[in-house]
Design a protein around this motif. Structure first.
Motif, PDB file in Angstrom:
ATOM      1  N   PHE A 365       0.845  -1.199   0.000  1.00  0.00           N
ATOM      2  CA  PHE A 365       0.000   0.000   0.000  1.00  0.00           C
ATOM      3  C   PHE A 365       0.886   1.256   0.000  1.00  0.00           C
ATOM      4  N   GLU A 366       1.888   1.269   0.878  1.00  0.00           N
ATOM      5  CA  GLU A 366       2.797   2.424   0.961  1.00  0.00           C
ATOM      6  C   GLU A 366       3.496   2.658  -0.379  1.00  0.00           C
ATOM      7  N   ILE A 367       3.908   1.570  -1.021  1.00  0.00           N
ATOM      8  CA  ILE A 367       4.599   1.678  -2.317  1.00  0.00           C
ATOM      9  C   ILE A 367       3.638   2.218  -3.385  1.00  0.00           C
ATOM     10  N   ARG A 368       2.405   1.725  -3.354  1.00  0.00           N
ATOM     11  CA  ARG A 368       1.404   2.168  -4.347  1.00  0.00           C
ATOM     12  C   ARG A 368       1.134   3.674  -4.201  1.00  0.00           C
ATOM     13  N   ILE A 369       1.043   4.139  -2.964  1.00  0.00           N
ATOM     14  CA  ILE A 369       0.818   5.580  -2.744  1.00  0.00           C
ATOM     15  C   ILE A 369       2.057   6.373  -3.138  1.00  0.00           C
ATOM     16  N   LEU A 370       3.237   5.826  -2.841  1.00  0.00           N
ATOM     17  CA  LEU A 370       4.497   6.483  -3.199  1.00  0.00           C
ATOM     18  C   LEU A 370       4.603   6.659  -4.719  1.00  0.00           C
ATOM     19  N   GLU A 371       4.155   5.657  -5.458  1.00  0.00           N
ATOM     20  CA  GLU A 371       4.232   5.682  -6.923  1.00  0.00           C
ATOM     21  C   GLU A 371       3.517   6.899  -7.512  1.00  0.00           C
ATOM     22  N   GLN A 372       2.448   7.325  -6.841  1.00  0.00           N
ATOM     23  CA  GLN A 372       1.628   8.428  -7.354  1.00  0.00           C
ATOM     24  C   GLN A 372       2.378   9.761  -7.378  1.00  0.00           C
ATOM     25  N   LYS A 373       3.501   9.817  -6.660  1.00  0.00           N
ATOM     26  CA  LYS A 373       4.285  11.059  -6.616  1.00  0.00           C
ATOM     27  C   LYS A 373       5.224  11.193  -7.829  1.00  0.00           C
ATOM     28  N   TYR A 374       5.369  10.109  -8.584  1.00  0.00           N
ATOM     29  CA  TYR A 374       6.372  10.108  -9.661  1.00  0.00           C
ATOM     30  C   TYR A 374       5.719   9.900 -11.029  1.00  0.00           C
ATOM     31  N   ASP A 375       6.360  10.482 -12.032  1.00  0.00           N
ATOM     32  CA  ASP A 375       5.941  10.263 -13.424  1.00  0.00           C
ATOM     33  C   ASP A 375       6.632   8.995 -13.914  1.00  0.00           C
ATOM     34  N   MET A 376       5.881   7.890 -13.914  1.00  0.00           N
ATOM     35  CA  MET A 376       6.471   6.594 -14.232  1.00  0.00           C
ATOM     36  C   MET A 376       6.769   6.439 -15.729  1.00  0.00           C
ATOM     37  N   LYS A 377       6.290   7.371 -16.538  1.00  0.00           N
ATOM     38  CA  LYS A 377       6.596   7.321 -17.978  1.00  0.00           C
ATOM     39  C   LYS A 377       7.920   8.008 -18.280  1.00  0.00           C
ATOM     40  N   ASP A 378       8.412   8.771 -17.324  1.00  0.00           N
ATOM     41  CA  ASP A 378       9.676   9.483 -17.484  1.00  0.00           C
ATOM     42  C   ASP A 378      10.794   8.656 -16.834  1.00  0.00           C
ATOM     43  N   PRO A 379      11.865   8.329 -17.568  1.00  0.00           N
ATOM     44  CA  PRO A 379      12.946   7.497 -17.004  1.00  0.00           C
ATOM     45  C   PRO A 379      13.503   8.054 -15.690  1.00  0.00           C
ATOM     46  N   GLU A 380      13.606   9.366 -15.600  1.00  0.00           N
ATOM     47  CA  GLU A 380      14.143   9.977 -14.380  1.00  0.00           C
ATOM     48  C   GLU A 380      13.191   9.755 -13.201  1.00  0.00           C
ATOM     49  N   GLY A 381      11.892   9.942 -13.463  1.00  0.00           N
ATOM     50  CA  GLY A 381      10.882   9.741 -12.424  1.00  0.00           C
ATOM     51  C   GLY A 381      10.829   8.283 -11.980  1.00  0.00           C
ATOM     52  N   LYS A 382      10.921   7.393 -12.954  1.00  0.00           N
ATOM     53  CA  LYS A 382      10.871   5.951 -12.668  1.00  0.00           C
ATOM     54  C   LYS A 382      12.078   5.537 -11.819  1.00  0.00           C
ATOM     55  N   THR A 383      13.264   6.062 -12.164  1.00  0.00           N
ATOM     56  CA  THR A 383      14.480   5.743 -11.405  1.00  0.00           C
ATOM     57  C   THR A 383      14.373   6.271  -9.977  1.00  0.00           C
ATOM     58  N   ALA A 384      13.853   7.494  -9.835  1.00  0.00           N
ATOM     59  CA  ALA A 384      13.697   8.088  -8.496  1.00  0.00           C
ATOM     60  C   ALA A 384      12.746   7.239  -7.637  1.00  0.00           C
ATOM     61  N   PHE A 385      11.652   6.771  -8.253  1.00  0.00           N
ATOM     62  CA  PHE A 385      10.691   5.913  -7.551  1.00  0.00           C
ATOM     63  C   PHE A 385      11.366   4.620  -7.100  1.00  0.00           C
ATOM     64  N   GLN A 386      12.103   3.994  -8.005  1.00  0.00           N
ATOM     65  CA  GLN A 386      12.755   2.725  -7.684  1.00  0.00           C
ATOM     66  C   GLN A 386      13.791   2.896  -6.575  1.00  0.00           C
ATOM     67  N   THR A 387      14.480   4.033  -6.579  1.00  0.00           N
ATOM     68  CA  THR A 387      15.465   4.307  -5.522  1.00  0.00           C
ATOM     69  C   THR A 387      14.778   4.452  -4.166  1.00  0.00           C
ATOM     70  N   GLU A 388      13.634   5.151  -4.140  1.00  0.00           N
ATOM     71  CA  GLU A 388      12.883   5.314  -2.885  1.00  0.00           C
ATOM     72  C   GLU A 388      12.363   3.968  -2.377  1.00  0.00           C
ATOM     73  N   VAL A 389      11.914   3.138  -3.308  1.00  0.00           N
ATOM     74  CA  VAL A 389      11.434   1.800  -2.934  1.00  0.00           C
ATOM     75  C   VAL A 389      12.583   0.994  -2.326  1.00  0.00           C
ATOM     76  N   ALA A 390      13.760   1.060  -2.949  1.00  0.00           N
ATOM     77  CA  ALA A 390      14.930   0.322  -2.448  1.00  0.00           C
ATOM     78  C   ALA A 390      15.285   0.769  -1.031  1.00  0.00           C
ATOM     79  N   LYS A 391      15.188   2.080  -0.785  1.00  0.00           N
ATOM     80  CA  LYS A 391      15.470   2.597   0.568  1.00  0.00           C
ATOM     81  C   LYS A 391      14.478   2.027   1.583  1.00  0.00           C
ATOM     82  N   LYS A 392      13.200   1.949   1.171  1.00  0.00           N
ATOM     83  CA  LYS A 392      12.178   1.416   2.077  1.00  0.00           C
ATOM     84  C   LYS A 392      12.395  -0.080   2.339  1.00  0.00           C
ATOM     85  N   LEU A 393      12.898  -0.781   1.339  1.00  0.00           N
ATOM     86  CA  LEU A 393      13.150  -2.221   1.502  1.00  0.00           C
ATOM     87  C   LEU A 393      14.240  -2.484   2.536  1.00  0.00           C
TER      88      LEU A 393
END
Length: 593
Positions: A365-393
């Motif tokens: 749930f936290e990851i799904r809400i976090l995703e909404q903050k990023y533009d997943m179609k933009d490589p930079e936004g997608k990378t930033a999202f993945q980095t935040e997810v990795a930190k949470k892991l």
């Protein structure tokens, strides 16, 4: 806090047969010398809750709840020890000595009692007003919200009159003075207006503690007015961060989880629909106090907050608080409806149960809400999202759990598992949080952990057998001593048991009373209820006994060798003697009978 001698505690315990007491709460069936029933502390269908008249103890082989008659009342009724002592003494017709209290303590205790009386009187008055001509508007409001008369009665719903000094005048007639009424939080006193009510022209929700005592109120304004909802201020009997609305009902649920809501009406609607496990925080943010309170009654909490932005923020705040105290959290999706009340009115209880069954893992749930903050179609936004997810892991401290969540995230967000793991390890190594482990090391750690668990089980088995077989103590007392039990609580329990064995009277329920903490009592109960795998003959049982004794003694020698001071000659001599005993035991025949 009240103090009672060990002798008086034992008298009260011994005069309350555990089977008789627990039979008042749980339906028990006798099987051999033990009684079994469905555990009142977790949801089950198998009947793994045992009550032993011989041991005067209960133990659930499903969830591990266990103890003596005091522990049962403390767990089931949420009593403090003095409250359990008083209840059982009264049941047995034993008069407890009056506890000497300081003048200040007595004054405070008396004040608390008077405040409880005032709240109870106010609750009855509001309840009566709702059912009179004065409360017609509030009654129609509740009916419009589709509450039945039975539900209104169960929750003690009421109404505070339009006159702003109505309750004040009523309580004054009952004999309460301005000073104590001011402390109740129900009345304000000032020189200009005199006494006037905190609540007026509101639909009233009494707030009860777990013992069903009214400690405060919530009120919803009738018509237009601010604030829409108003709650009692904190008083000597009302601490918002340590009480939950409807916990007095929900704590008795047989459901496996608690449903945490935002408001009174959500809770009431859920209870009316058959979900008797719903609670809500009391007009305040969810706290660690609330989480600790919930942990007494459940292992899982499902968040059923409003599906709007505020509800999502509240859920994101509550999840880490629940995890911090060791509770599993999940999130119920109620879309397209705003809250449980609206959902049940629209789709009914059966559909709501489906939403419970499909509740979302809180991390996902936290990851799904976090995703909404990023533009997943933009490589930079997608990378930033993945980095935040990795930190949470990195918050997952065990490798296995972290890997499981990495798999789930990689699968849901179409990421390479290896790439995600490399990113997590890279960030963790940078922050000093994760160290790469070789499979060999992990295997060794796992083997060591299994060995430790196996040794604990061996020590538990020996303690259980010492209670269950009267003649075993005389056969092994010179071989196994309390010092051979290497866990602190195991050793203390063994010392107490050996003392009882020497006196010729074994009383495991009394041993439990000598441990102060409820968690310790539970652990000791587990020590005296260890199970062995099924054996087909007395010879196999004796073989298991001998192997257990050898393991416990060998472990004790290894443990003391590792902790022996170089100058401790007496300890060294004892070790040499014990090693000789261990060698001799290999040839001995030890029988339980």
């Amino acid at each position: 806090m009240a103090y009672y001698s060990d002798e008086l505690i034992e008298e009260v315990r011994s005069r309350n047969d555990i089977v008789d007491v627990i039979s008042g709460y749980v339906r028990l069936t006798k099987k051999g010398s033990t009684y079994f029933g469905l555990c009142p502390f977790h949801n089950e269908k198998t009947g793994s809750f045992s009550v032993s008249p011989n041991k005067q103890m209960y133990y659930c082989f499903g969830c591990g709840a266990g103890g003596n008659v005091f522990t049962f009342l403390m767990q089931y009724e949420n009593f403090s020890f003095p409250e359990a002592m008083e209840a059982l003494a009264e049941r047995a017709g034993i008069e407890l000595p009056k506890q000497e209290m300081s003048a200040q303590a007595k004054k405070e205790a008396d004040k608390r009692q008077i405040l409880l009386e005032i709240n109870k009187a106010a609750g009855k008055y509001y309840y009566m007003l709702l059912r009179s001509e004065h409360g017609k508007q509030a009654y129609e409001y509740f009916k419009k919200r589709e509450l039945s008369d039975a539900t209104m009665q169960k929750f003690g719903l009421g109404y505070s009159d339009k006159y702003s000094d109505d309750l004040y005048r009523y309580l004054r007639k009952l004999g309460y003075d301005d000073a104590i009424l001011k402390e109740s939080g129900l009345v304000s006193i000032d020189e200009v207006r005199g006494g006037h009510d905190k609540f007026w022209n509101r639909a009233m929700f009494p707030i009860m503690d777990v013992h069903n005592k009214v400690i405060g109120f919530g009120g919803r304004v009738m018509g237009d007015g601010e604030p829409k909802y108003l709650n009692s201020p904190e008083t000597k009997i009302f601490d918002k961060s340590r009480n939950l609305y409807a916990l007095n009902f929900a704590r008795q649920t047989k459901k496996p989880q608690m449903l945490l809501c935002e408001g009174y009406m959500d809770v009431i609607a859920l209870h009316q629909a058959g979900f008797d496990n719903a609670v809500a925080s009391l007009g305040t943010a969810f706290t660690s106090g609330h989480a600790s309170l919930l942990k007494r009654y459940t292992k899982e909490v499902y968040l059923t907050f409003d599906s709007d932005g505020a509800g999502i923020k509240a859920a994101l705040r509550a999840i880490p608080i629940l995890k911090e105290v060791g509770l599993t959290a999940k999130v119920i999706n109620m879309k397209p409806y705003k809250d449980p009340d609206e959902f049940i009115k629209a789709l009914g209880a059966e559909e709501y149960q489906k939403r419970i069954d499909a509740a979302e893992n809180s991390f996902m749930f936290e990851i799904r809400i976090l995703e909404q903050k990023y533009d997943m179609k933009d490589p930079e936004g997608k990378t930033a999202f993945q980095t935040e997810v990795a930190k949470k892991l990195l918050d997952f401290t065990t490798e296995l759990e972290r890997n499981n969540y990495m798999e789930a995230v990689a699968d849901k967000y179409h990421m390479s598992f290896e790439a995600l793991r490399n990113l997590v390890n890279q960030l963790g190594t940078q922050g000093g949080l994760v160290k790469e482990r070789t499979p060999l090391k992990s295997g060794l750690n796992e083997k060591k952990h299994k060995k430790e668990d196996g040794m604990k089980q061996s020590q538990k088995l020996l303690l259980t057998w010492l209670i269950e077989y009267d003649n075993l103590y005389d056969k092994i007392k010179d071989i196994i001593t309390p010092e051979d039990f290497t866990e602190d609580i195991f050793r203390k329990a063994a010392e107490l048991l050996y003392e009882q064995k020497k006196s010729g009277t074994v009383n495991p329920a009394q041993i439990i009373s000598l441990f102060a903490e409820e968690e310790e009592q539970r652990e000791v109960a587990e020590l005296f209820h260890a199970r062995i795998h099924e054996v087909d003959s007395a010879a196999e049982r004796d073989k298991a006994l001998k192997e257990t004794i050898l393991r416990v003694k060998d472990n004790s020698i290894s443990y003391r060798s590792a902790h022996l001071e170089p100058t401790d000659m007496q300890g060294l001599q004892q070790l040499v003697a014990d090693k000789r005993t261990l060698q001799n035991m290999e040839k001995m025949h030890i029988s339980i009978d």
